[in-house]
Structures are given as C-alpha cells and as structure tokens.
Write a protein that holds these residues in place. Structure first.
Motif, mmCIF file in Angstrom:
data_model
loop_
_atom_site.group_PDB
_atom_site.id
_atom_site.type_symbol
_atom_site.label_atom_id
_atom_site.label_comp_id
_atom_site.label_asym_id
_atom_site.label_seq_id
_atom_site.Cartn_x
_atom_site.Cartn_y
_atom_site.Cartn_z
ATOM 1 N N VAL A 169 30.443 36.014 44.109
ATOM 2 C CA VAL A 169 31.194 37.210 44.175
ATOM 3 C C VAL A 169 32.292 37.452 45.136
ATOM 4 O O VAL A 169 31.976 37.209 46.304
ATOM 5 C CB VAL A 169 30.303 38.629 44.191
ATOM 6 N N ARG A 170 33.542 37.772 44.646
ATOM 7 C CA ARG A 170 34.498 37.879 45.673
ATOM 8 C C ARG A 170 35.134 39.163 45.486
ATOM 9 O O ARG A 170 35.257 39.851 44.307
ATOM 10 C CB ARG A 170 35.769 36.976 44.946
ATOM 11 N N PHE A 171 35.194 39.686 46.706
ATOM 12 C CA PHE A 171 35.595 41.076 47.040
ATOM 13 C C PHE A 171 37.171 41.112 47.197
ATOM 14 O O PHE A 171 37.733 40.569 48.214
ATOM 15 C CB PHE A 171 34.553 41.757 47.914
ATOM 16 N N ILE A 172 37.992 41.817 46.559
ATOM 17 C CA ILE A 172 39.216 41.915 46.884
ATOM 18 C C ILE A 172 39.724 43.461 47.074
ATOM 19 O O ILE A 172 39.088 44.272 46.320
ATOM 20 C CB ILE A 172 40.050 41.591 45.645
ATOM 21 N N GLU A 173 40.564 43.844 48.109
ATOM 22 C CA GLU A 173 40.877 45.342 48.479
ATOM 23 C C GLU A 173 41.953 45.642 47.244
ATOM 24 O O GLU A 173 42.243 45.085 46.372
ATOM 25 C CB GLU A 173 41.690 45.019 49.780
ATOM 26 N N LEU A 174 42.178 46.958 47.508
ATOM 27 C CA LEU A 174 43.210 47.654 46.729
ATOM 28 C C LEU A 174 44.512 46.463 46.329
ATOM 29 O O LEU A 174 44.905 46.137 47.131
ATOM 30 C CB LEU A 174 43.619 49.113 47.218
ATOM 31 N N LEU A 175 44.774 46.401 45.032
ATOM 32 C CA LEU A 175 45.843 45.868 44.680
ATOM 33 C C LEU A 175 46.712 46.785 43.817
ATOM 34 O O LEU A 175 46.468 47.801 43.197
ATOM 35 C CB LEU A 175 45.603 44.395 43.632
ATOM 36 N N LYS A 176 48.152 46.620 44.072
ATOM 37 C CA LYS A 176 48.898 47.300 43.143
ATOM 38 C C LYS A 176 48.747 47.033 41.774
ATOM 39 O O LYS A 176 48.236 45.960 41.309
ATOM 40 C CB LYS A 176 50.392 46.778 43.402
ATOM 41 N N ASN A 177 49.053 47.934 40.682
ATOM 42 C CA ASN A 177 48.699 47.889 39.482
ATOM 43 C C ASN A 177 49.008 46.370 38.823
ATOM 44 O O ASN A 177 47.948 45.853 37.960
ATOM 45 C CB ASN A 177 49.076 48.994 38.759
ATOM 46 N N GLN A 178 50.288 46.085 38.964
ATOM 47 C CA GLN A 178 50.587 44.877 38.227
ATOM 48 C C GLN A 178 49.851 43.499 38.765
ATOM 49 O O GLN A 178 49.530 42.846 37.946
ATOM 50 C CB GLN A 178 51.991 44.595 38.437
ATOM 51 N N LYS A 179 49.420 43.557 39.955
ATOM 52 C CA LYS A 179 48.491 42.437 40.302
ATOM 53 C C LYS A 179 47.261 42.346 39.754
ATOM 54 O O LYS A 179 46.669 41.337 39.535
ATOM 55 C CB LYS A 179 48.873 42.510 41.948
#
Length: 404
Positions: free
Chosen positions: A251-261
């Motif tokens: 499981v990879r957790f990623i912080e908030l991204l801009k919508n396009q990313k």
C-alpha cells in the motif's frame, strides 16, 4: 393554476441563472457547454470562486466559458440581482441544504414566485442523524416543494431520497456531477505486474478507506498493489490498519495532489475503488471511467448508476468489508486491457459535458413545454450501445426542439 407564477412557456432565448456557493469543477463542463449553445444566456452567481477547504483538497477554479460569473460575497445583496435576470428566467439553486448564499437564494426566489429548479445530492439516512435529516428534508419539502418546478437529484440514490421526503415524482429527474474530459495521453493501461488498485478521496469515515484495507487484508494471496491518494483525519488510522493487516509493503500512501496529477495516477491503474459508507455522488468515478478505468463503488454512492453494465465495474454492499472482499476477489485477476479501456471510454462520452447540457435542456423542455420526459444520458447510452448506434447528444440539437 392559482400559483401566481408567470406563464411557464419559455421564450426561445432563455436566461438560466445558477446559484452556487463556489465555482464547482463538478458542473463546469456541462454549464460551459450550455453557455455555448446559440441563444442561451447563462449566469453563474457564487459567494466565492473557491473555498479554502476545497483548495486544500487540490481543487482549482474551473473555467465556465461564455457563462457570466458574478461573485456575491454578501448574500444579503442577492435580492438586487434577481430582477436583472428577467421574469421569465430559470433560476437553478445548487443544493437543498447548501451554504448561506444558496439557502438565501432559494428563500428569496420562492418569495418572488420565480421559476426555480434545484440540483442536489441526497443525504445520508443512516443512524440517528439520518432520522434527523429525514425530518429536516420533509420540513423543507413542506416549505418549498410547491415553488420548485424541478429537482435534479444526484442519481437514483438522490431521487429515492427526495421521493421519500415527499417530493412529487413528476418533479424529480436523475442527474449527475460531471468532470472534465481527460487529455488522450491520460489513457494508458497499467501493463504488466500486479493489478494496480487506486483510492482517491478524503480519509473520512463516510468515504470508507478503512473498509477497503480490511477487505484487502484477506486477499493477500492475490497479486495486487494499492495507491491511496488524499488527506484527512482517518489517514493515520489507515496506516495502522495497513500495518496490522500486513499490507505495508503493498500500500502506497500519497498526500493530496492537484486534480490533474491525481487523474494521471488513476489513468495508470487497473481498477478504482470508492468504498463509501455514504457518497452523494462520487465524481472520481466519472474521472476513472472517462479514462477507461473500471470502478468498484458501494450501493450508497450516487455514481453507482454509472456501473449498470458489468464490464464497467461493480457495486458492493456499503459498510461491508466482506462484500467488498468478494467483489475484489473477482476483479483483481482482471487486468485492464486496451479493448476494455476503449470500450469504457467510448461509453463515457455519455457523461461528458455536452451530453449533460443536452439533457438539462431536455429537462427544461419537459418542465416548461410539456415535451416527453428525457432519458438520463448514461441510460440512453446503454440502450443505444446495445442497439449498435450510440451517438452522444449535442446541446445545439436539443436547443432546436420545441421552444429551443
């Protein structure tokens, strides 16, 4: 018939005014298409262009094309804007239980006996809070139902909610949020390797990310990896659940991204999962399908309506890790291929902005000119694809029917 409203026969050049709290990217594509229709005037009145909370979630101010955008930061001043629209304008209020601007607009428009439509999600009816919400919505129905000409509810889930609150069936129309059409390069099957699962959303109990992790804890014999994108109070709990279930390496957790990313990450995946305990719609489902990515969502998610054919995904029982586990057991071995991607993408033209602009004009035709009741575009697409002649509606062609 005694209502005191102006005659409900629209002129060929209607003025449509949307009352919103912010400029929503879940409406921009179809309102922009609507504003591009010859002879249709569109105004969007908002309290602010974007809220701090939505900016923190990665939202950007969307483009509304030829629509005139007015910022009314003080809702007390909205009364000055209503007469400028004209007596025959159609006012469309965003949400029955929205923010201060939309609530004031609904009250003022009702007082002035204007032509009113509402676009709204259904509410969460679970638990004791659900009982309270039902009482509130029934009270609103008693106050506003006779003044509202139509209510575009988010999916069959929303229609059922407002029908239960007592709104007349003839005033209820299934509707949906829309998202922007992704660029062609965003569509790319994941290829070889483990099945790539993805969750994109807030880490909140209502979104159910913990349910997804608990379901996957019993599927370790299958070949998969999971990416979870977003932020919220439940995120650290989800990290602990992943560790407890022995999933930390998968499981990879990623912080908030801009919508396009975030959209690019979805496009690299084999399957999107939205395990909501409750979700008025779930626009991330649109974003996945428009890239040809199948989806699993719960039966308390408005966007479940988009998964009525099994090749686009599946619906599981909300709140049940067992139900989600069995659904995933079926889907994880199904790698996303080029043909499947193209099939879903072809269907997804039905949920692009132009299709919903046409559908909205058809609703107005039905409400104000006694035209036949329109079929929601996602259902019409399924019918036409099965017959082999699907073609998305053009809002321009819709504007040429009846008074349009």
């Amino acid at each position: 018939m005694g209502s005191g409203k102006p005659d409900h026969h629209l002129r060929p050049m209607p003025h449509i005014i949307f009352w919103q709290n912010i400029l929503s990217p879940h409406m921009s594509s179809w309102v922009r298409a609507l504003a591009a229709v010859h002879g249709v005037r569109v105004t969007v009145v908002v309290q602010r262009k974007m809220s701090a909370a939505r900016e923190a979630m990665g939202w950007c101010v969307p483009h509304f094309g030829h629509a005139v955008v007015i910022t009314c930061s003080d809702p007390k001043e909205l009364g000055d804007l209503i007469p400028d629209a004209g007596d025959d304008a159609v006012h469309v209020v965003g949400s029955m239980r929205g923010g201060l601007l939309t609530r004031r607009a609904l009250c003022e428009l009702t007082r002035r006996r204007a032509r009113i439509g509402v676009i709204s999600e259904g509410a969460d009816g679970g638990g004791w809070r659900g009982v309270v919400r039902r009482c509130i919505y029934r009270r609103d129905r008693a106050r506003f139902a006779t003044s509202i000409d139509f209510l575009a509810a988010m999916g069959s889930y929303g229609v059922d909610w407002f029908a239960e609150a007592g709104y007349p069936a003839q005033k209820l129309y299934p509707f949906a949020y829309t998202t922007e059409t992704p660029p062609p390069g965003a569509v790319a099957p994941a290829g070889r390797g483990p099945t790539a699962l993805i969750y994109v959303g807030s880490f909140l109990p209502t979104k159910g990310p913990d349910i997804l992790l608990r379901a996957l804890g019993h599927l370790q014999e299958l070949d998969w990896v999971l990416t979870m994108i977003g932020g919220g109070p439940l995120k650290e709990d989800c990290r602990r659940i992943a560790h407890k279930e022995g999933l930390s390496g998968r499981v990879r957790f990623i912080e908030l991204l801009k919508n396009q990313k975030a959209i690019l990450e979805i496009g690299r995946s084999d399957l999107l999962v939205l395990p909501s305990r409750h979700d008025g719609w779930g626009a991330v489902v649109n974003e996945a399908l428009m890239q040809g990515v199948p989806v699993i969502c719960s039966d308390r998610c408005g966007a479940r309506d988009l998964l009525q054919e099994p090749w686009r995904g599946e619906v599981f029982r909300a709140g049940s890790a067992t139900s989600l586990r069995e659904t995933l057991r079926h889907w994880i071995p199904v790698k996303r291929t080029g043909p499947l991607t193209n099939r879903i993408r072809d269907w997804s033209r039905a949920i692009e902005g132009e299709s919903f602009a046409s559908y909205f004009l058809s609703i107005l035709d039905c409400v104000y000119s006694n035209a036949p009741r329109p079929t929601p575009p996602w259902l019409r697409a399924a019918q036409e694809l099965s017959a082999g002649h699907f073609s998305p509606s053009s809002p321009e062609s819709a504007s040429n029917r009846g008074v349009w």
